[in-house]
Design a protein around this motif. Structure first.
Motif, PDB file in Angstrom:
ATOM      1  N   PRO A   1       0.735  -1.231   0.117  1.00 26.54           N
ATOM      2  CA  PRO A   1      -0.082  -0.090   0.132  1.00 26.54           C
ATOM      3  C   PRO A   1       0.799   1.330  -0.016  1.00 26.54           C
ATOM      4  O   PRO A   1       2.030   1.144   0.417  1.00 26.54           O
ATOM      5  CB  PRO A   1      -0.919  -0.087   1.250  1.00 26.54           C
ATOM      6  CG  PRO A   1      -0.507  -1.590   1.721  1.00 26.54           C
ATOM      7  CD  PRO A   1       0.306  -1.995   1.147  1.00 26.54           C
ATOM      8  N   TYR A   2       0.170   2.221  -0.400  1.00 28.34           N
ATOM      9  CA  TYR A   2       1.323   3.629  -0.723  1.00 28.34           C
ATOM     10  C   TYR A   2       1.828   3.935   0.485  1.00 28.34           C
ATOM     11  O   TYR A   2       3.159   4.117   0.318  1.00 28.34           O
ATOM     12  CB  TYR A   2       0.138   4.724  -0.997  1.00 28.34           C
ATOM     13  CG  TYR A   2       0.922   5.853  -1.564  1.00 28.34           C
ATOM     14  CD1 TYR A   2       1.704   6.021  -2.888  1.00 28.34           C
ATOM     15  CD2 TYR A   2       0.854   7.064  -0.791  1.00 28.34           C
ATOM     16  CE1 TYR A   2       2.467   7.038  -3.142  1.00 28.34           C
ATOM     17  CE2 TYR A   2       1.712   8.327  -1.134  1.00 28.34           C
ATOM     18  CZ  TYR A   2       2.511   8.135  -2.188  1.00 28.34           C
ATOM     19  OH  TYR A   2       3.065   9.504  -2.676  1.00 28.34           O
ATOM     20  N   ARG A   3       1.371   3.897   1.599  1.00 26.52           N
ATOM     21  CA  ARG A   3       1.971   4.518   2.941  1.00 26.52           C
ATOM     22  C   ARG A   3       3.159   3.747   3.248  1.00 26.52           C
ATOM     23  O   ARG A   3       4.357   4.218   3.576  1.00 26.52           O
ATOM     24  CB  ARG A   3       1.122   4.817   4.007  1.00 26.52           C
ATOM     25  CG  ARG A   3       1.567   5.488   5.186  1.00 26.52           C
ATOM     26  CD  ARG A   3       0.756   5.157   6.403  1.00 26.52           C
ATOM     27  NE  ARG A   3      -0.413   6.232   6.007  1.00 26.52           N
ATOM     28  CZ  ARG A   3      -0.528   7.532   6.258  1.00 26.52           C
ATOM     29  NH1 ARG A   3       0.413   8.150   6.843  1.00 26.52           N
ATOM     30  NH2 ARG A   3      -1.634   8.255   5.758  1.00 26.52           N
ATOM     31  N   GLN A   4       2.927   2.333   3.112  1.00 26.96           N
ATOM     32  CA  GLN A   4       3.845   1.476   3.521  1.00 26.96           C
ATOM     33  C   GLN A   4       5.014   1.346   2.522  1.00 26.96           C
ATOM     34  O   GLN A   4       6.257   1.215   2.669  1.00 26.96           O
ATOM     35  CB  GLN A   4       3.451  -0.004   3.761  1.00 26.96           C
ATOM     36  CG  GLN A   4       2.574  -0.158   5.076  1.00 26.96           C
ATOM     37  CD  GLN A   4       1.141   0.340   4.787  1.00 26.96           C
ATOM     38  OE1 GLN A   4       0.796   0.914   4.017  1.00 26.96           O
ATOM     39  NE2 GLN A   4       0.453   0.431   6.040  1.00 26.96           N
ATOM     40  N   ALA A   5       4.576   1.777   1.230  1.00 25.54           N
ATOM     41  CA  ALA A   5       5.579   1.593   0.217  1.00 25.54           C
ATOM     42  C   ALA A   5       6.544   2.802   0.324  1.00 25.54           C
ATOM     43  O   ALA A   5       7.920   2.549   0.038  1.00 25.54           O
ATOM     44  CB  ALA A   5       4.866   1.706  -1.238  1.00 25.54           C
ATOM     45  N   GLN A   6       6.112   3.949   0.663  1.00 26.65           N
ATOM     46  CA  GLN A   6       6.999   5.192   1.038  1.00 26.65           C
ATOM     47  C   GLN A   6       7.929   4.976   2.114  1.00 26.65           C
ATOM     48  O   GLN A   6       8.889   5.319   2.094  1.00 26.65           O
ATOM     49  CB  GLN A   6       6.015   6.350   1.295  1.00 26.65           C
ATOM     50  CG  GLN A   6       5.477   7.212   0.356  1.00 26.65           C
ATOM     51  CD  GLN A   6       4.580   8.444   0.810  1.00 26.65           C
ATOM     52  OE1 GLN A   6       4.099   8.403   1.640  1.00 26.65           O
ATOM     53  NE2 GLN A   6       4.896   9.386  -0.103  1.00 26.65           N
ATOM     54  N   TRP A   7       7.375   4.268   3.341  1.00 27.16           N
ATOM     55  CA  TRP A   7       8.207   3.921   4.368  1.00 27.16           C
ATOM     56  C   TRP A   7       9.388   3.090   3.706  1.00 27.16           C
ATOM     57  O   TRP A   7      10.699   3.297   4.258  1.00 27.16           O
ATOM     58  CB  TRP A   7       7.778   3.518   5.488  1.00 27.16           C
ATOM     59  CG  TRP A   7       8.565   3.114   6.636  1.00 27.16           C
ATOM     60  CD1 TRP A   7       8.876   3.842   7.703  1.00 27.16           C
ATOM     61  CD2 TRP A   7       9.030   1.726   6.684  1.00 27.16           C
ATOM     62  NE1 TRP A   7       9.856   3.040   8.419  1.00 27.16           N
ATOM     63  CE2 TRP A   7      10.026   1.867   7.888  1.00 27.16           C
ATOM     64  CE3 TRP A   7       8.926   0.514   6.148  1.00 27.16           C
ATOM     65  CZ2 TRP A   7      10.666   0.845   8.327  1.00 27.16           C
ATOM     66  CZ3 TRP A   7       9.948  -0.453   6.422  1.00 27.16           C
ATOM     67  CH2 TRP A   7      10.682  -0.282   7.753  1.00 27.16           C
ATOM     68  N   PHE A   8       9.042   1.753   2.962  1.00 28.09           N
ATOM     69  CA  PHE A   8       9.933   1.197   2.579  1.00 28.09           C
ATOM     70  C   PHE A   8      10.993   1.613   1.943  1.00 28.09           C
ATOM     71  O   PHE A   8      12.143   1.173   1.883  1.00 28.09           O
ATOM     72  CB  PHE A   8       9.393  -0.122   1.944  1.00 28.09           C
ATOM     73  CG  PHE A   8      10.077  -1.305   1.610  1.00 28.09           C
ATOM     74  CD1 PHE A   8      10.366  -2.297   2.690  1.00 28.09           C
ATOM     75  CD2 PHE A   8      10.659  -1.439   0.389  1.00 28.09           C
ATOM     76  CE1 PHE A   8      11.061  -3.202   2.526  1.00 28.09           C
ATOM     77  CE2 PHE A   8      11.468  -2.566   0.182  1.00 28.09           C
ATOM     78  CZ  PHE A   8      11.615  -3.413   1.062  1.00 28.09           C
ATOM     79  N   ALA A   9      10.562   2.578   0.891  1.00 24.86           N
ATOM     80  CA  ALA A   9      11.505   3.072  -0.167  1.00 24.86           C
ATOM     81  C   ALA A   9      12.619   4.139   0.765  1.00 24.86           C
ATOM     82  O   ALA A   9      13.678   4.156   0.228  1.00 24.86           O
ATOM     83  CB  ALA A   9      10.721   4.048  -1.023  1.00 24.86           C
ATOM     84  N   ALA A  10      12.327   4.687   1.679  1.00 21.38           N
ATOM     85  CA  ALA A  10      12.956   5.542   2.437  1.00 21.38           C
ATOM     86  C   ALA A  10      14.119   4.858   3.141  1.00 21.38           C
ATOM     87  O   ALA A  10      15.233   5.383   3.535  1.00 21.38           O
ATOM     88  CB  ALA A  10      12.327   6.219   3.534  1.00 21.38           C
TER      89      ALA A  10
END
Length: 230
Positions: A168-177
């Motif tokens: 999901p978008y929020r988790q994907a943002q954290w993972f990418a960071a």
């Protein structure tokens, strides 16, 4: 010249060509697939190229792999990242996953190609047949190891980028960071921590063996069977 030094030079000469090919074609595959799926960023920077100088990172492609190879016998490294602007891809999440898969996919194809080439060694003069054969064997091993390693779902690896597109978008943002520290996490988990624990007499901890070498051996056996090396 000392025998051990001669053996080391031979090992490095056997590893060098397959390693450069594996890394160069891995990165070129990323760039080519991104270009075909709508993002010409890497193409415009000359990254759709078989020229190793376009992809090599002095630290990650030369220093780290050579040091690890000399002291541990393992191969681990990275090249200059291929720039991909995800928003320019026609179907951003799906296509980014395909771009990420293309690098390891190229490594697995190269492993099969090297296995097939082993059947041609008998055609070569005896003076070079053994060295060329060792290059082909190293090509299988290096490409399988890089392919398996890069498919692990860690930040900074291709498998991690595939996983990112599935979150999901929020988790994907954290993972990418987490990507900025991904390589250091891998080096610590795979090499530094096992080395320190081994010095303390705790040699059972070996995630590189579990996650990379065992799958590599399994794939080696499959390719050997499929290409008739058995």
């Amino acid at each position: 010249m000392d025998t051990s030094i001669q053996e080391l030079i031979v090992r490095l000469s056997v590893m060098a060509i397959p390693m450069v090919l594996a890394i160069t074609l891995h990165e070129a595959a990323h760039a080519w697939v991104a270009w075909k799926l709508g993002d010409d960023t890497a193409y415009s920077q000359g990254r759709v190229s078989f020229n190793p100088s376009k992809h090599i990172d002095p630290f990650g492609t030369i220093l780290i792999p050579a040091t690890l190879f000399l002291f541990t016998g393992f191969v681990f490294g990275w090249a200059k990242p291929v720039p991909v602007v995800q928003s320019r891809l026609r179907r951003p999440r799906r296509d980014m996953a395909l771009v990420s898969l293309s690098g390891p996919g190229m490594n697995f194809l190269l492993a099969i190609l090297f296995a097939l080439l082993l059947h041609t060694v008998f055609l070569l003069p005896a003076s070079v047949a053994d060295w060329v054969g060792q290059n082909f064997v190293a090509g299988i091993q290096i490409n399988l190891m890089l392919g398996v390693l890069n498919m692990l779902p860690f930040p900074s690896l291709d498998g991690g980028k595939v996983l990112e597109q599935m979150l999901p978008y929020r988790q994907a943002q954290w993972f990418a960071a987490q990507e900025v520290r991904g390589n250091m996490i891998l080096l610590t988990m795979f090499f530094l921590l096992p080395y320190l624990l081994n010095k303390m007499g705790l040699s059972a901890y070996d995630p590189y063996m579990w996650l990379v070498r065992w799958p590599t051996t399994a794939l080696w056996n499959v390719i050997a069977t499929v290409t008739g090396l058995n």
